[in-house]
Design a protein around this motif. Structure first.
Motif, mmCIF file in Angstrom:
data_model
loop_
_atom_site.group_PDB
_atom_site.id
_atom_site.type_symbol
_atom_site.label_atom_id
_atom_site.label_comp_id
_atom_site.label_asym_id
_atom_site.label_seq_id
_atom_site.Cartn_x
_atom_site.Cartn_y
_atom_site.Cartn_z
ATOM 1 N N VAL A 12 0.844 -1.202 0.000
ATOM 2 C CA VAL A 12 0.000 0.000 0.000
ATOM 3 C C VAL A 12 0.875 1.247 0.000
ATOM 4 C CG1 VAL A 12 -1.730 1.313 1.303
ATOM 5 C CG2 VAL A 12 -1.947 -1.183 1.078
ATOM 6 N N ASP A 13 1.914 1.261 0.824
ATOM 7 C CA ASP A 13 2.835 2.401 0.862
ATOM 8 C C ASP A 13 3.492 2.622 -0.496
ATOM 9 O OD1 ASP A 13 2.256 2.824 3.540
ATOM 10 O OD2 ASP A 13 4.106 1.874 4.272
ATOM 11 N N ALA A 14 3.907 1.530 -1.148
ATOM 12 C CA ALA A 14 4.562 1.640 -2.458
ATOM 13 C C ALA A 14 3.588 2.166 -3.508
ATOM 14 C CB ALA A 14 5.118 0.277 -2.878
ATOM 15 N N ILE A 15 2.361 1.685 -3.496
ATOM 16 C CA ILE A 15 1.349 2.148 -4.446
ATOM 17 C C ILE A 15 1.084 3.634 -4.253
ATOM 18 C CG2 ILE A 15 -1.099 2.001 -5.065
ATOM 19 C CD1 ILE A 15 -0.894 -1.049 -4.398
ATOM 20 N N LEU A 16 0.853 4.022 -3.005
ATOM 21 C CA LEU A 16 0.568 5.427 -2.729
ATOM 22 C C LEU A 16 1.734 6.336 -3.102
ATOM 23 C CD1 LEU A 16 -1.342 5.197 0.677
ATOM 24 C CD2 LEU A 16 -2.299 5.806 -1.562
ATOM 25 N N ALA A 17 2.953 5.908 -2.815
ATOM 26 C CA ALA A 17 4.137 6.722 -3.127
ATOM 27 C C ALA A 17 4.289 6.902 -4.640
ATOM 28 C CB ALA A 17 5.389 6.086 -2.529
ATOM 29 N N ALA A 18 4.123 5.823 -5.399
ATOM 30 C CA ALA A 18 4.277 5.910 -6.852
ATOM 31 C C ALA A 18 3.151 6.712 -7.491
ATOM 32 C CB ALA A 18 4.340 4.504 -7.454
ATOM 33 N N ALA A 19 1.937 6.517 -7.000
ATOM 34 C CA ALA A 19 0.805 7.274 -7.532
ATOM 35 C C ALA A 19 0.969 8.758 -7.202
ATOM 36 C CB ALA A 19 -0.500 6.726 -6.964
ATOM 37 N N ARG A 20 1.388 9.030 -5.984
ATOM 38 C CA ARG A 20 1.614 10.414 -5.573
ATOM 39 C C ARG A 20 2.700 11.056 -6.431
ATOM 40 N NH1 ARG A 20 1.999 10.991 0.467
ATOM 41 N NH2 ARG A 20 4.022 11.623 0.745
ATOM 42 N N ALA A 21 3.773 10.331 -6.693
ATOM 43 C CA ALA A 21 4.857 10.856 -7.525
ATOM 44 C C ALA A 21 4.359 11.188 -8.935
ATOM 45 C CB ALA A 21 6.006 9.856 -7.586
ATOM 46 N N ALA A 23 1.281 11.993 -9.784
ATOM 47 C CA ALA A 23 0.429 13.176 -9.677
ATOM 48 C C ALA A 23 1.264 14.450 -9.516
ATOM 49 C CB ALA A 23 -0.537 13.023 -8.505
ATOM 50 N N ILE A 24 2.248 14.402 -8.655
ATOM 51 C CA ILE A 24 3.097 15.572 -8.410
ATOM 52 C C ILE A 24 3.894 15.940 -9.657
ATOM 53 C CG2 ILE A 24 5.115 16.379 -7.100
ATOM 54 C CD1 ILE A 24 3.877 14.866 -4.670
ATOM 55 N N ALA A 25 4.398 14.925 -10.375
ATOM 56 C CA ALA A 25 5.166 15.178 -11.595
ATOM 57 C C ALA A 25 4.328 15.923 -12.640
ATOM 58 C CB ALA A 25 5.680 13.865 -12.176
ATOM 59 N N ASN A 26 3.021 15.712 -12.591
ATOM 60 C CA ASN A 26 2.126 16.365 -13.542
ATOM 61 C C ASN A 26 1.400 17.570 -12.947
ATOM 62 O OD1 ASN A 26 2.082 14.680 -16.130
ATOM 63 N ND2 ASN A 26 1.956 13.135 -14.531
ATOM 64 N N ASN A 27 1.745 17.900 -11.696
ATOM 65 C CA ASN A 27 1.121 19.031 -11.002
ATOM 66 C C ASN A 27 -0.402 18.861 -10.896
ATOM 67 O OD1 ASN A 27 1.412 21.417 -9.543
ATOM 68 N ND2 ASN A 27 0.968 22.683 -11.343
ATOM 69 N N TRP A 28 -0.821 17.634 -10.541
ATOM 70 C CA TRP A 28 -2.237 17.317 -10.411
ATOM 71 C C TRP A 28 -2.599 17.182 -8.939
ATOM 72 C CZ3 TRP A 28 -1.757 12.839 -14.434
ATOM 73 C CH2 TRP A 28 -1.761 13.378 -15.737
ATOM 74 N N ALA A 29 -3.580 17.919 -8.493
ATOM 75 C CA ALA A 29 -4.068 17.850 -7.119
ATOM 76 C C ALA A 29 -5.180 16.804 -7.047
ATOM 77 C CB ALA A 29 -4.584 19.217 -6.674
ATOM 78 N N VAL A 30 -4.872 15.659 -6.469
ATOM 79 C CA VAL A 30 -5.817 14.538 -6.439
ATOM 80 C C VAL A 30 -5.836 13.881 -5.065
ATOM 81 C CG1 VAL A 30 -5.514 14.004 -8.905
ATOM 82 C CG2 VAL A 30 -4.067 12.861 -7.203
ATOM 83 N N SER A 31 -6.821 13.022 -4.900
ATOM 84 C CA SER A 31 -6.856 12.103 -3.766
ATOM 85 C C SER A 31 -6.697 10.693 -4.326
ATOM 86 C CB SER A 31 -8.182 12.214 -3.013
ATOM 87 O OG SER A 31 -8.267 13.447 -2.350
ATOM 88 N N ILE A 32 -6.001 9.835 -3.566
ATOM 89 C CA ILE A 32 -5.679 8.481 -4.001
ATOM 90 C C ILE A 32 -6.069 7.518 -2.886
ATOM 91 C CG2 ILE A 32 -3.841 6.922 -4.786
ATOM 92 C CD1 ILE A 32 -2.198 9.682 -5.212
ATOM 93 N N ALA A 33 -6.810 6.476 -3.235
ATOM 94 C CA ALA A 33 -7.215 5.466 -2.257
ATOM 95 C C ALA A 33 -6.779 4.087 -2.719
ATOM 96 C CB ALA A 33 -8.733 5.473 -2.076
ATOM 97 N N GLN A 124 -4.472 7.127 -15.126
ATOM 98 C CA GLN A 124 -3.018 7.125 -15.336
ATOM 99 C C GLN A 124 -2.285 7.083 -14.000
ATOM 100 O OE1 GLN A 124 -1.570 10.345 -17.878
ATOM 101 N NE2 GLN A 124 0.360 10.435 -16.742
ATOM 102 N N ILE A 125 -2.746 7.870 -13.041
ATOM 103 C CA ILE A 125 -2.128 7.906 -11.720
ATOM 104 C C ILE A 125 -2.304 6.565 -11.022
ATOM 105 C CG2 ILE A 125 -2.247 8.976 -9.427
ATOM 106 C CD1 ILE A 125 -3.206 11.562 -10.951
ATOM 107 N N ALA A 126 -3.513 6.001 -11.081
ATOM 108 C CA ALA A 126 -3.776 4.704 -10.449
ATOM 109 C C ALA A 126 -2.860 3.626 -11.031
ATOM 110 C CB ALA A 126 -5.248 4.321 -10.626
ATOM 111 N N LYS A 127 -2.732 3.607 -12.337
ATOM 112 C CA LYS A 127 -1.894 2.585 -12.985
ATOM 113 C C LYS A 127 -0.417 2.769 -12.642
ATOM 114 C CE LYS A 127 -5.193 1.776 -16.661
ATOM 115 N NZ LYS A 127 -5.563 2.013 -18.075
ATOM 116 N N ALA A 128 0.017 4.011 -12.487
ATOM 117 C CA ALA A 128 1.398 4.270 -12.082
ATOM 118 C C ALA A 128 1.641 3.718 -10.678
ATOM 119 C CB ALA A 128 1.711 5.762 -12.133
ATOM 120 N N GLY A 129 0.660 3.859 -9.813
ATOM 121 C CA GLY A 129 0.780 3.299 -8.470
ATOM 122 C C GLY A 129 0.880 1.797 -8.490
ATOM 123 N N ILE A 130 0.021 1.156 -9.260
ATOM 124 C CA ILE A 130 0.013 -0.307 -9.342
ATOM 125 C C ILE A 130 1.314 -0.822 -9.943
ATOM 126 C CG2 ILE A 130 -1.124 -2.287 -10.434
ATOM 127 C CD1 ILE A 130 -3.774 -0.607 -10.178
#
Length: 134
Positions: A12-21, A23-33, A124-130
């Protein structure tokens, strides 16, 4: 009896970190679950400036993908294609693109849901996390 993989806290930590990265790389303000295969919340992050509602929507997208064992976009496409009666399906409230199942050895072990930007960007963000799971 069958056995299957489960998402660990480290996963879960790895998924959230990658998804967050992503989003941040694209300057997207999102929530991730991240949820387990039963749709139960395992992890959530709401990035700075993400709308409060996005924290709720991302969980529902993830839950829909986990319980349905397919991307939430499938349901959105079905409804947009005219099968509006599917809106009455119980439990599935996140029938918008942005929920992606986590599949290990052919079994759904959970899902990731993202909300806050365009639906294809959420996915795209979800798939990056996975992808962080390897």
């Amino acid at each position: 009896m069958q056995t299957k993989a489960v998402l660990t806290v480290s996963d879960v930590d790895a998924i959230l970190a990658a998804a967050r990265a992503e989003a941040i790389a694209n300057n997207w303000a999102v929530s991730i679950a991240v949820v387990d295969d039963g749709g139960h919340l395992l992890g959530l992050v709401r990035l700075d400036n993400a709308a409060a509602l996005s924290a709720y929507i991302c969980q529902e997208k993830a839950r829909t993908a986990a319980l349905g064992r397919r991307e939430s976009k499938v349901y959105e496409d079905m409804i947009n294609g005219g099968r509006v009666s599917f809106l009455s399906a119980p439990v599935l409230q996140g029938m918008l693109e942005g929920g992606v199942p986590v599949v290990v050895d052919g079994q759904t072990v959970g899902a990731v849901g993202v909300s806050g930007v365009k639906s294809d960007q959420d996915a795209q963000i979800a798939k990056a996390g996975i992808a962080a799971l390897g």
